[in-house]
Design a protein around this motif. Structure first.
Motif, PDB file in Angstrom:
ATOM      1  N   THR A   1     -39.040 -77.572  27.554  1.00 35.51           N
ATOM      2  CA  THR A   1     -38.611 -77.076  28.870  1.00 35.51           C
ATOM      3  C   THR A   1     -37.101 -77.246  28.960  1.00 35.51           C
ATOM      4  N   ASN A   2     -36.484 -76.580  29.929  1.00 38.91           N
ATOM      5  CA  ASN A   2     -35.023 -76.615  30.036  1.00 38.91           C
ATOM      6  C   ASN A   2     -34.478 -78.024  30.262  1.00 38.91           C
ATOM      7  N   PRO A   3     -33.262 -78.298  29.758  1.00 41.07           N
ATOM      8  CA  PRO A   3     -32.632 -79.599  29.994  1.00 41.07           C
ATOM      9  C   PRO A   3     -32.050 -79.679  31.401  1.00 41.07           C
ATOM     10  N   THR A   4     -32.917 -79.492  32.395  1.00 38.07           N
ATOM     11  CA  THR A   4     -32.515 -79.571  33.801  1.00 38.07           C
ATOM     12  C   THR A   4     -33.414 -80.591  34.472  1.00 38.07           C
ATOM     13  N   VAL A   5     -33.094 -80.953  35.702  1.00 39.37           N
ATOM     14  CA  VAL A   5     -33.922 -81.918  36.416  1.00 39.37           C
ATOM     15  C   VAL A   5     -35.367 -81.431  36.485  1.00 39.37           C
ATOM     16  N   GLU A   6     -35.546 -80.129  36.817  1.00 38.04           N
ATOM     17  CA  GLU A   6     -36.903 -79.584  36.954  1.00 38.04           C
ATOM     18  C   GLU A   6     -37.621 -79.525  35.609  1.00 38.04           C
TER      19      GLU A   6
ATOM     20  N   VAL B   1     -52.397 -86.676  21.261  1.00 41.16           N
ATOM     21  CA  VAL B   1     -51.368 -85.912  20.536  1.00 41.16           C
ATOM     22  C   VAL B   1     -50.028 -86.586  20.810  1.00 41.16           C
ATOM     23  N   SER B   2     -49.051 -86.362  19.930  1.00 33.15           N
ATOM     24  CA  SER B   2     -47.739 -86.932  20.230  1.00 33.15           C
ATOM     25  C   SER B   2     -46.894 -85.870  20.925  1.00 33.15           C
ATOM     26  N   PHE B   3     -46.077 -86.312  21.853  1.00 31.16           N
ATOM     27  CA  PHE B   3     -45.190 -85.404  22.583  1.00 31.16           C
ATOM     28  C   PHE B   3     -43.763 -85.628  22.130  1.00 31.16           C
ATOM     29  N   SER B   4     -43.002 -84.551  21.998  1.00 32.67           N
ATOM     30  CA  SER B   4     -41.591 -84.715  21.679  1.00 32.67           C
ATOM     31  C   SER B   4     -40.774 -83.821  22.589  1.00 32.67           C
ATOM     32  N   ARG B   5     -39.468 -84.051  22.545  1.00 32.14           N
ATOM     33  CA  ARG B   5     -38.572 -83.303  23.415  1.00 32.14           C
ATOM     34  C   ARG B   5     -37.369 -82.918  22.548  1.00 32.14           C
ATOM     35  N   LEU B   6     -36.761 -81.762  22.782  1.00 33.03           N
ATOM     36  CA  LEU B   6     -35.601 -81.355  21.997  1.00 33.03           C
ATOM     37  C   LEU B   6     -34.501 -82.408  22.129  1.00 33.03           C
ATOM     38  N   ALA B   7     -33.698 -82.591  21.047  1.00 30.88           N
ATOM     39  CA  ALA B   7     -32.607 -83.556  21.080  1.00 30.88           C
ATOM     40  C   ALA B   7     -31.520 -83.103  22.045  1.00 30.88           C
ATOM     41  N   TYR B   8     -30.951 -84.091  22.729  1.00 30.98           N
ATOM     42  CA  TYR B   8     -29.771 -83.815  23.564  1.00 30.98           C
ATOM     43  C   TYR B   8     -28.534 -84.143  22.759  1.00 30.98           C
ATOM     44  N   GLY B   9     -27.448 -83.427  22.984  1.00 30.98           N
ATOM     45  CA  GLY B   9     -26.211 -83.753  22.298  1.00 30.98           C
ATOM     46  C   GLY B   9     -25.190 -82.670  22.500  1.00 30.98           C
ATOM     47  N   VAL B  10     -24.082 -82.790  21.771  1.00 32.90           N
ATOM     48  CA  VAL B  10     -23.036 -81.775  21.909  1.00 32.90           C
ATOM     49  C   VAL B  10     -23.476 -80.522  21.157  1.00 32.90           C
TER      50      VAL B  10
END
Lengths: 201, 201
Positions: free
Chosen positions: A143-148, A165-174
């Motif tokens: 999902t988008n890197p926003t509050v929502e 199942v395992s959950f992951s999230r896209l990496a944050y960074g520059v």
């Protein structure tokens, strides 16, 4: 100057398209009427047909006029990976970036209780039934890197945690190719906190 | 990634619009399907209707679904001035600039013998019959400041010279608000040759 009512209506109707202001709408109307009547007729027919026939894939909820989309039908994707996105446009962006070969699930938005968008509206039941099938090992919550987007990811992970199942999230960074000078503070501090060991060989 | 055939067709059909590349077309298709189906339906219907019904004004050849356009019907325009333009978009630009209150005539192009565009295609007969009515005192030849526009203006003036109307052409010079440094050489030398006395009081 006012053109005739129908020409004005045409200019006005184009403004429904994203990023099209009065000037561009004018140019589009003139272009179609002056130089592209066959193309315009085709455009009108395809818009009409697509709006009538395109619905959601019954498995992944992406846009398709078929019951099951091309990607869900494909036997060449990894059934153990599922990527959850907010929109078909996000799915497209990830596909075009390449590298991900699992399946997708499209929420068509994010949770927004104030707008009446709850778990039903983002298809949580269907997502749950996919996971319940037992083939999925990892769910990438893209999902988008926003509050929502964050809140939606947290909610989904919490609701479906009991399936193991395992959950992951896209990496944050520059972002790649950018200059640090122009990166916003929030992104920069996330990138600092998530800094990685650097092999200098 | 390939979307379903109909969604792909929709993305493709948008590329008929001016300035719309693959990315923008994608965004337009997604936007209509995800968020603007009623607006999209209206757009399709209006394009269809406009392409079927909009033709040329029988007096000035501008785009209109009526026999005679709003501007030709108006009794508040100066019948003694006629402005000849290449396209309805040019007419619109002149109207929006304000200041001209005469009538218009739209050529829908310029003479281009190699492309088979001769005097008939630009409506010279109709233009001649308007001038033959005897009310027009001055014809402003506002064709584009290009080789083809110039040639078309010269041709029209030569063909219709025996009616005793005066022909004029828009002034050439440096555009307002620009910087001389960025004005092209051709424009600059025309502006020099056409320099005006300057009252310094």
């Amino acid at each position: 100057m006012r053109f005739s009512p129908l020409v004005e209506q045409l200019m006005d109707a184009f403004r429904v398209l994203p990023g099209v202001g009065p000037k561009t709408a004018q140019r589009m109307a003139m272009h179609l009427l002056e130089r592209e009547r066959p193309g315009g007729q085709r455009l009108a027919a395809v818009i009409q047909q697509a709006i009538e026939e395109v619905g959601y894939c019954q498995r992944c909820r992406t846009l398709t006029e078929a019951d099951i989309c091309v990607l869900c039908e494909s036997s060449r994707r990894d059934d153990s990976l599922l990527c959850v996105v907010e929109s078909p446009a996000d799915q497209l962006a990830i596909e075009e970036a390449g590298g991900f070969h699992g399946r997708y699930f499209v929420l068509h938005g994010h949770l927004s209780p104030l707008d009446g968008i709850g778990p039903d509206a983002i298809g949580l039941d269907l997502l749950e039934s996919l996971i319940a099938e037992g083939n999925i090992r990892e769910v990438v919550l893209a999902t988008n890197p926003t509050v929502e987007g964050e809140a939606t990811a947290h909610f989904i992970a919490a609701q479906l945690s009991h399936y193991g199942v395992s959950f992951s999230r896209l990496a944050y960074g520059v972002p790649m190719g950018g200059e640090l000078e122009y990166v916003d503070g929030g992104t920069l501090s996330r990138a600092f906190n998530g800094r990685q060991p650097f092999a200098s060989d």
